[in-house]
Design an enzyme around this catalytic site. Structure first.
Site, short mmCIF file in Angstrom:
data_model
loop_
_atom_site.label_atom_id
_atom_site.label_comp_id
_atom_site.label_asym_id
_atom_site.label_seq_id
_atom_site.Cartn_x
_atom_site.Cartn_y
_atom_site.Cartn_z
N GLU A 24 0.83 -1.20 0.00
CA GLU A 24 0.00 0.00 0.00
C GLU A 24 0.87 1.26 0.00
OE1 GLU A 24 -4.05 -1.50 2.18
OE2 GLU A 24 -2.38 -1.03 3.49
N CYS A 57 3.30 8.53 1.43
CA CYS A 57 3.91 7.53 2.31
C CYS A 57 4.05 6.24 1.50
CB CYS A 57 2.98 7.34 3.51
SG CYS A 57 3.53 6.05 4.62
N CYS A 66 7.04 -7.48 6.87
CA CYS A 66 8.19 -6.96 7.62
C CYS A 66 8.78 -8.12 8.43
CB CYS A 66 7.74 -5.84 8.57
SG CYS A 66 9.10 -4.96 9.35
N CYS A 108 7.05 -5.39 15.71
CA CYS A 108 6.67 -4.38 16.70
C CYS A 108 5.22 -4.68 17.10
CB CYS A 108 6.82 -2.99 16.11
SG CYS A 108 8.51 -2.72 15.52
N CYS A 155 2.07 -2.73 15.72
CA CYS A 155 2.02 -2.42 14.29
C CYS A 155 1.33 -3.52 13.49
CB CYS A 155 3.45 -2.20 13.77
SG CYS A 155 3.53 -2.02 11.98
N CYS A 197 -1.09 5.60 10.10
CA CYS A 197 0.18 4.94 10.45
C CYS A 197 -0.07 3.60 11.10
CB CYS A 197 0.94 5.74 11.49
SG CYS A 197 1.45 7.31 10.97
#
Ligand code: SAH
Ligand code: SF4
Length: 394
Positions: free
Chosen positions: A117, A130, A137, A141, A144, A371
């Site tokens: 995205e 962004c 990933c 975290c 997230c 975010c």
């Protein structure tokens, strides 16, 4: 189980790019050197290569042209040669959602059928895009959404540059030949590497992509309008200053190792002290402005007055601003957002200590574009709860 600290290796890109069997080479994302070598390999006489490179570069990155036939300062035969061997291809836009606040979220499909995205956030005096650097990933975290998705692969430079180009397509930002809009305000005026993935675990591709985006004869974004956000991959931070020179944001999020170990598990490899020591050198190395410390506000986890005071003590001596990010919830997220009053009190302590402490207004929440909410629904590669808990030491 994923090793949080292992860099992701991927095939080293050779210069020139070899012709793939049956397919065409995508020119998007090649650095100038790579593009020159690739043109020569395809039969461009060496003596002409520099000029041809300049012409093609301008068509692709200044004018936004995708069709070799439109490159009218090249001979017909040469255009046909280019068309036979090359393509100018971007990720495919699967869906575009526009939020009530004007934020645009693009779901993109890349080679292999993977999805990432990108989000465009219009503001009064600027527009920030962004972009993502990886599918998924390796890190986990715990606050997230992307962190719940396994790393599928690194994005190529072309796929990273392609995100900037397709946002310009969507916004109609390429200059029109002959039209006097050369000085029109830029719609994509800033780029932040804050989408999916850890950009410093895909360093070479991110660097090459940013070199293309910064090139003065193309998209021409200044290095000061590009911000790379890292969770704290210490060995790559100095390289970011030296080889990209963009602004740096660090996902700090906690003021003790005990809490940061849980929120940002890479802290177990490079702890707060090691990270801060490295950051002290960054502005000098890149001649850049302040470092942004990102701090996600999690209710009853990292949001006390004592945390705020510890934070300003820790970063003393580093030119910095602290960006407070109200936590954005996602389905199944294990935290809640700090109350607004708490966030304001926290911001106030930091501000009074002499640091700018803007609170990041959540944008595009209605389309899950804020975010940490990015995660392509179609990717099935979820990390197990066990993996996540083990990484976070929960
Ligand atoms: N991997 C990089 C860049 C992508 S994340 C990094 O971690 O820095 C971009 C920013 O969004 C980071 O500061 C990240 O910590 C923050 N973030 C992640 N999930 C979030 C959430 N649910 N709410 C608010 N911010 C979040
Ligand atoms: Fe990866 Fe950044 Fe999310 Fe951490 S916050 S899991 S490093 S994308």
């Amino acid at each position: 189980m994923t090793d949080a600290s292992a860099p992701i290796t991927q095939d080293v890109m050779t210069i020139p790019r070899k012709l793939p069997e049956g397919g065409k080479i995508n020119l998007v994302g090649l650095t100038r050197d790579q593009l020159r070598a690739t043109l020569i390999e395809a039969g461009t006489p060496e003596k002409q290569a520099k000029m041809r490179l300049g012409q093609i570069w301008q068509w692709i990155y200044h004018w936004g042209v995708r069709d070799f036939d439109a490159m009218t300062n090249l001979s017909k035969d040469y255009r046909a040669l280019l068309d036979e061997k090359f393509e100018i291809a971007l990720p495919e836009v699967v869906t575009k959602q526009v939020s009530m606040d004007g934020t645009r979220k693009y779901l993109l499909r890349i080679k292999g059928g993977h999805e990432v995205e990108a989000v465009y956030i219009p503001e009064e005096n600027r527009g920030t895009l962004c972009i993502s650097s990886q599918v998924g990933c390796t890190l986990t975290c715990s606050f997230c959404h992307t962190g719940t998705q396994k790393l599928v692969r690194n994005l190529t430079p072309g796929e990273i540059v392609g995100q900037v180009m397709l946002a310009r397509d969507d916004l109609g930002e390429w200059p029109e030949q002959g039209a006097p809009n050369e000085n029109a305000p830029r719609l994509v005026s800033n780029v932040v590497l804050m989408g999916m993935g850890e950009p410093l675990y895909n360093f070479d591709n991110v660097r090459d992509a940013m070199q293309v985006v910064m090139d003065g004869e193309g998209i021409s974004l200044s290095r000061r309008r590009i911000t790379l956000s890292t969770s704290g991959v210490v060995p790559e931070i100095a390289k970011t200053a030296e080889e990209i020179g963009c602004l740096l944001a660090v996902s700090f999020h906690a003021t003790t190792d005990e809490v940061r170990d849980k929120l940002v598990p890479i802290n177990k490899r490079w702890n707060i002290e090691t990270l801060l020591n490295t950051l002290r050198d960054y502005p000098r190395l890149s001649n850049s402005e302040r470092i942004t410390f990102e701090y996600v506000m999690l209710k009853d986890v990292n949001d006390t007055d004592e945390d705020a005071r510890r934070l300003v003590k820790l970063i003393r001596g580093i030119p910095a601003k602290i960006n407070l990010i109200p936590f954005n919830e996602w389905p199944g997220s294990p935290y809640t957002r700090s109350d607004w009053e708490r966030i304001e009190n926290f911001a106030d302590i930091i501000y009074k200590a002499g640091y700018a402490s803007p609170i990041r207004t959540p944008r595009g929440e209605d389309i899950m574009a804020a975010c940490g909410q990015l995660k392509s629904e179609t990717e099935r590669g979820r990390k197990s709860r066990k993996d996540i808990a083990a990484e976070a030491g929960l």
